[in-house]
Design a protein around this motif. Structure first.
Motif, short mmCIF file in Angstrom:
data_model
loop_
_atom_site.label_atom_id
_atom_site.label_comp_id
_atom_site.label_asym_id
_atom_site.label_seq_id
_atom_site.Cartn_x
_atom_site.Cartn_y
_atom_site.Cartn_z
N PHE A 269 0.84 -1.20 0.00
CA PHE A 269 0.00 0.00 0.00
C PHE A 269 0.88 1.25 0.00
N VAL A 270 1.89 1.25 0.84
CA VAL A 270 2.77 2.42 0.93
C VAL A 270 3.51 2.61 -0.38
N ARG A 271 4.04 1.51 -0.93
CA ARG A 271 4.78 1.62 -2.20
C ARG A 271 3.87 2.09 -3.32
N ALA A 272 2.66 1.54 -3.36
CA ALA A 272 1.74 1.91 -4.43
C ALA A 272 1.38 3.39 -4.37
N GLY A 273 1.30 3.92 -3.18
CA GLY A 273 0.97 5.34 -3.04
C GLY A 273 2.00 6.25 -3.65
N ARG A 274 3.22 5.75 -3.78
CA ARG A 274 4.30 6.56 -4.36
C ARG A 274 4.46 6.32 -5.86
N ALA A 275 3.71 5.36 -6.41
CA ALA A 275 3.88 4.99 -7.81
C ALA A 275 3.28 6.05 -8.72
N ALA A 276 3.84 6.11 -9.91
CA ALA A 276 3.34 7.07 -10.89
C ALA A 276 1.90 6.75 -11.25
N GLY A 277 1.08 7.74 -11.29
CA GLY A 277 -0.31 7.55 -11.70
C GLY A 277 -1.22 7.01 -10.62
N ALA A 278 -0.67 6.80 -9.43
CA ALA A 278 -1.51 6.26 -8.34
C ALA A 278 -2.54 7.30 -7.91
N ARG A 279 -3.72 6.81 -7.68
CA ARG A 279 -4.77 7.68 -7.15
C ARG A 279 -5.15 7.18 -5.77
N GLN A 280 -5.30 8.11 -4.84
CA GLN A 280 -5.60 7.73 -3.46
C GLN A 280 -6.88 8.42 -3.01
N ARG B 154 -8.11 -6.21 -7.18
CA ARG B 154 -7.97 -5.82 -8.58
C ARG B 154 -9.37 -5.45 -9.10
N THR B 155 -9.44 -4.37 -9.82
CA THR B 155 -10.72 -3.93 -10.35
C THR B 155 -10.48 -3.20 -11.66
N SER B 156 -11.54 -2.69 -12.25
CA SER B 156 -11.40 -1.90 -13.46
C SER B 156 -10.72 -0.58 -13.12
N PRO B 157 -9.80 -0.11 -13.96
CA PRO B 157 -9.13 1.16 -13.65
C PRO B 157 -10.02 2.38 -13.84
N ASP B 158 -11.21 2.20 -14.43
CA ASP B 158 -12.03 3.38 -14.69
C ASP B 158 -13.14 3.56 -13.64
N VAL B 159 -12.97 3.00 -12.48
CA VAL B 159 -13.97 3.21 -11.43
C VAL B 159 -13.90 4.67 -10.97
N HIS B 160 -15.02 5.15 -10.43
CA HIS B 160 -15.02 6.55 -10.00
C HIS B 160 -15.12 6.69 -8.48
N GLY B 161 -15.12 5.58 -7.79
CA GLY B 161 -15.17 5.69 -6.34
C GLY B 161 -15.17 4.33 -5.68
N PHE B 162 -15.14 4.37 -4.37
CA PHE B 162 -15.16 3.14 -3.58
C PHE B 162 -16.11 3.32 -2.41
N ARG C 206 -8.18 3.83 3.66
CA ARG C 206 -7.63 4.48 2.47
C ARG C 206 -7.48 3.45 1.36
N VAL C 207 -7.68 3.91 0.15
CA VAL C 207 -7.52 3.06 -1.02
C VAL C 207 -6.52 3.72 -1.96
N VAL C 208 -5.61 2.92 -2.49
CA VAL C 208 -4.72 3.36 -3.57
C VAL C 208 -5.07 2.54 -4.79
N LEU C 209 -5.32 3.22 -5.91
CA LEU C 209 -5.63 2.53 -7.16
C LEU C 209 -4.58 2.90 -8.20
N LEU C 210 -3.96 1.88 -8.78
CA LEU C 210 -2.95 2.10 -9.80
C LEU C 210 -3.58 2.07 -11.19
N PRO C 211 -2.90 2.62 -12.19
CA PRO C 211 -3.49 2.69 -13.54
C PRO C 211 -3.88 1.34 -14.13
N ASP C 212 -3.23 0.28 -13.70
CA ASP C 212 -3.56 -1.03 -14.26
C ASP C 212 -4.74 -1.70 -13.56
#
Lengths: 262, 190
Positions: free
Chosen positions: A151-162, A230-238, A175-181
């Motif tokens: 979770f911590v690493r993903a938060g620093r990744a390029a394109g990560a949305r939190q 893992r989910t679709s990258p085009d979600v708009h919320g959680f 907290r949720v971090v979602l990566l582009p993939d």
């Protein structure tokens, strides 16, 4: 926009028990939603909690915390800081203060969805589930501790949305971090432990504004720490709901906490 | 912030410094509140080890998420007590914890009223709290104590007291409101 909720005598009658943590989970969630839109009820709960705190002044036979307890807390804090600071890094207060400041700044950007909770709640009730829930296979194989680090690493990744998921009333609890993939991580920041008959369940929200679709992202269990999904990258919320164990295919409750991705 | 400043600082000021990463400020808050927090958790859980776990979780949570304390909504003491109580009740309601507690308490007599009044009287603020509690009806006091210290839901309290659920809800709410008003009049709470 959050529409003020009218006074509800039935829910008002529960406020005392709410302040004493004496409600069932289902009722507690109903009151949470009610409080989100009713400032008078929130004020009353604050007053009632002050009363409850007065009750706690009554001591048991020993009102002294064990001396070694603070040592354990201090060690855990040090362990918390170690991965962020890095080996050989500066552990000074200035560095830590800057880190804290950055974290708080991120918190501000994370939208607290008290206002949006009611809207999401209504949408979820009418939601169509596209797929059955996953069981967080990644999390099971990775393990919660690894998921927390991820979770911590993903938060620093390029394109990560939190996003920070907040209950209808109160501060963020996860907290949720979602990566582009489409890979994502969820971390518990305040979800209370549930009884064995209930579980938290994470939902990814997609669809249009007037027709939200909730896709189960995983069953988190009654006392989650961190998990991968893992989910679709085009979600708009959680959203997170409290469901009967072992989880459900379609949300049966209004969200306990929710957030929209910005 | 120096040691002297920490010692003299209000709880809210310490919380702000904690948010800036001052562990010693957290230590000062711990020294002020950990004792009563531990006592509360131990009373609810009837288990020293679990009570330690709860207090540790609560102070670590304050360290990790200091922004969750909102001074406009109440005192630090109330915030910590609410956290401790909520987590204690969550633990208590886990089936295993409840079973263990029932076994430990199998030989206890649930005379909470007497214990509560005697214990509260021993504290500096206790006399005012004791008077306020005494002004509550027996029904109000009993329902509140079973819910708060017993960790029961109001539905369970209704079963224990053989009363309608609506009556218990009403007594808890009215009792807490009257207690609050009495303590404000006595200058215990703002």
């Amino acid at each position: 926009m959050n529409v003020p909720a009218p006074n509800d005598p039935e829910l008002d009658a529960l406020l005392g028990a709410y302040a004493l943590d004496a409600l069932d989970t289902d009722e507690r969630i109903r009151v949470d939603v009610y409080l989100a839109g009713n400032a008078r009820a929130r004020d009353e709960v604050d007053e009632l909690r002050e009363s409850a705190a007065s009750l706690a002044l009554a001591p048991v036979d020993d009102a002294t915390a064990p001396p070694e307890l603070w040592d354990r807390i201090a060690r855990t804090i040090q362990d918390d800081l170690a991965p962020e600071i890095g080996s050989g890094g500066d552990t000074g207060g200035a560095d830590l203060a800057a880190r804290r400041t950055r974290r708080l700044a991120r918190s501000v950007r994370w939208v607290s969805l008290v206002a949006a909770a009611a809207a999401v709640a209504a949408a979820l009730l009418a939601a169509q589930v596209i797929s059955l829930h996953h069981r967080l296979d990644d999390a099971r194989t990775t393990g919660e501790k690894d998921a927390a680090a991820a979770f911590v690493r993903a938060g620093r990744a390029a394109g990560a949305r939190q996003v920070a998921l907040a209950p209808a009333h109160g501060a963020a609890v996860a907290r949720v971090v979602l990566l582009p993939d489409g890979s994502g991580y969820v971390k518990n920041d305040g979800l209370a432990r549930l009884d064995a008959e209930h579980t938290y369940q994470l939902w990814a929200l997609t669809g249009t504004a007037d027709r939200t679709v909730a896709i189960s992202a995983g069953v988190l269990g009654p006392n989650p720490n961190a998990a991968a999904f893992r989910t679709s990258p085009d979600v708009h919320g959680f959203a997170i709901t409290v469901e009967r164990s072992p989880g459900v295919a379609q949300p049966s409750q209004t969200p306990y906490a929710s957030a929209t991705l910005t | 912030m120096s040691d002297a400043q920490r010692g003299a600082a209000a709880d809210g000021d310490l919380a702000r410094v904690v948010a800036e990463g001052d562990r010693l400020a957290l230590g000062e808050l711990y020294s002020r509140h950990a004792g009563p927090c531990f006592a509360l958790a131990r009373r609810v859980l009837a288990d020293r080890v679990l009570a330690e776990e709860v207090v540790q979780e609560v102070f670590l949570h304050l360290w990790r998420r200091p922004e969750r304390f909102d001074p406009s909504r109440g005192s630090m003491r109330s915030f910590l007590f609410a956290q401790v109580h909520g987590r204690s009740v969550d633990l208590l309601r886990a089936e295993t914890a409840r079973r263990a507690r029932e076994q430990r308490e199998a030989f206890r007599s649930p005379t909470i009223d007497v214990d509560l009044e005697r214990a509260v009287a021993e504290l500096s603020e206790g006399e005012a709290v004791r008077r306020a509690l005494a002004d509550l009806s027996e029904g109000e006091r009993g329902a509140i104590e079973l819910a708060y210290f017993g960790g029961h839901t109001y539905r369970e309290v209704a079963v224990l007291l053989e009363l309608p659920e609506g009556t218990v809800k009403s007594r808890i709410r009215s009792g807490l409101l009257r207690l609050r008003a009495a303590l404000i009049d006595a200058g215990v709470n703002e």
